[in-house]
Design a protein around this motif. Sequence first.
Motif, PDB file in Angstrom:
ATOM      1  N   GLN A  25       0.850  -1.191   0.000  1.00  0.00           N
ATOM      2  CA  GLN A  25       0.000   0.000   0.000  1.00  0.00           C
ATOM      3  C   GLN A  25       0.883   1.236   0.000  1.00  0.00           C
ATOM      4  O   GLN A  25       1.605   1.505   0.969  1.00  0.00           O
ATOM      5  N   ASN A  43      -1.903   6.928   0.513  1.00  0.00           N
ATOM      6  CA  ASN A  43      -3.182   7.367  -0.032  1.00  0.00           C
ATOM      7  C   ASN A  43      -3.632   6.532  -1.243  1.00  0.00           C
ATOM      8  O   ASN A  43      -4.342   7.039  -2.117  1.00  0.00           O
ATOM      9  N   ARG A  44      -3.228   5.297  -1.253  1.00  0.00           N
ATOM     10  CA  ARG A  44      -3.632   4.390  -2.335  1.00  0.00           C
ATOM     11  C   ARG A  44      -4.244   3.127  -1.735  1.00  0.00           C
ATOM     12  O   ARG A  44      -4.048   2.804  -0.569  1.00  0.00           O
ATOM     13  N   GLY A  45      -4.955   2.398  -2.569  1.00  0.00           N
ATOM     14  CA  GLY A  45      -5.459   1.091  -2.142  1.00  0.00           C
ATOM     15  C   GLY A  45      -4.347   0.075  -2.138  1.00  0.00           C
ATOM     16  O   GLY A  45      -3.202   0.370  -2.440  1.00  0.00           O
ATOM     17  N   LEU A  46      -4.698  -1.151  -1.794  1.00  0.00           N
ATOM     18  CA  LEU A  46      -3.709  -2.223  -1.752  1.00  0.00           C
ATOM     19  C   LEU A  46      -3.453  -2.766  -3.151  1.00  0.00           C
ATOM     20  O   LEU A  46      -4.379  -2.951  -3.939  1.00  0.00           O
ATOM     21  N   LEU A  54       3.759   0.525   2.827  1.00  0.00           N
ATOM     22  CA  LEU A  54       3.244  -0.363   3.879  1.00  0.00           C
ATOM     23  C   LEU A  54       2.963  -1.723   3.240  1.00  0.00           C
ATOM     24  O   LEU A  54       2.277  -1.796   2.215  1.00  0.00           O
TER      25      LEU A  54
END
Lengths: 112, 114
Positions: free
Chosen positions: A38, A41-44, A88
């Motif tokens: 991740q 500020n983004r999706g997985l 992350l």
Amino acid sequence: AQSVAQPEDQVNVAEGNPLTVKCTYSVSGNPYLFWYVQYPNRGLQFLLKYITGDNLVKGSYGFEAEFNKSQTSFHLKKPSALVSDSALYFCAYNSGNTPLVFGKGTRLSVIA
Amino acid sequence: GAGVSQSPSNKVTEKGKDVELRCDPISGHTALYWYRQSLGQGLEFLIYFQGNSAPDKSGLPSDRFSAERTGGSVSTLTIQRTQQEDSAVYLCASSSGTGINEQYFGPGTRLTVT
């Protein structure tokens, strides 16, 4: 209880050095294991998965992971880290097409 | 091709109000999942739709939460009488639903309850 664990909250590595993000599992039967990343500020984003077969799994962006049954581990690795790998990382498992159960995540920081 | 999309990207609401979050899965994907990502709880499963089967609602934290999926495609997650502890990022994912397939995630909706 079945789970995956990521023992490190934070991993710091110098750019160009190899990186390892650790994951261990406690799952009965044959585990289906995944790594997701991740960015801020983004999706997985899916990186790779282990279902069966070869214990070394290669994925996106030069990442790979090794399934080790004796150590119940599925560590994520990359031979040479880039600053852009800072993100992350989540280890996860499921039992087929079922909801993913995630580890708590490990923040990777690659320092130039 | 188009990925999973979610709307709105951000939602600020007052405590006690109802909110609806939308998810458009990848075309042809039969499985759709809702997750919640919060600081204290990490990533947690909420609800899962697979084809025409009854949804798996085992992850919903309270009866204020509900979701539907119309026509096997778009899904709406509804939170009634929002509370401050509902503040989180709500993530939707879809997968092809056959075999052991990875889930593709949308960018999420950041919900803030004031």
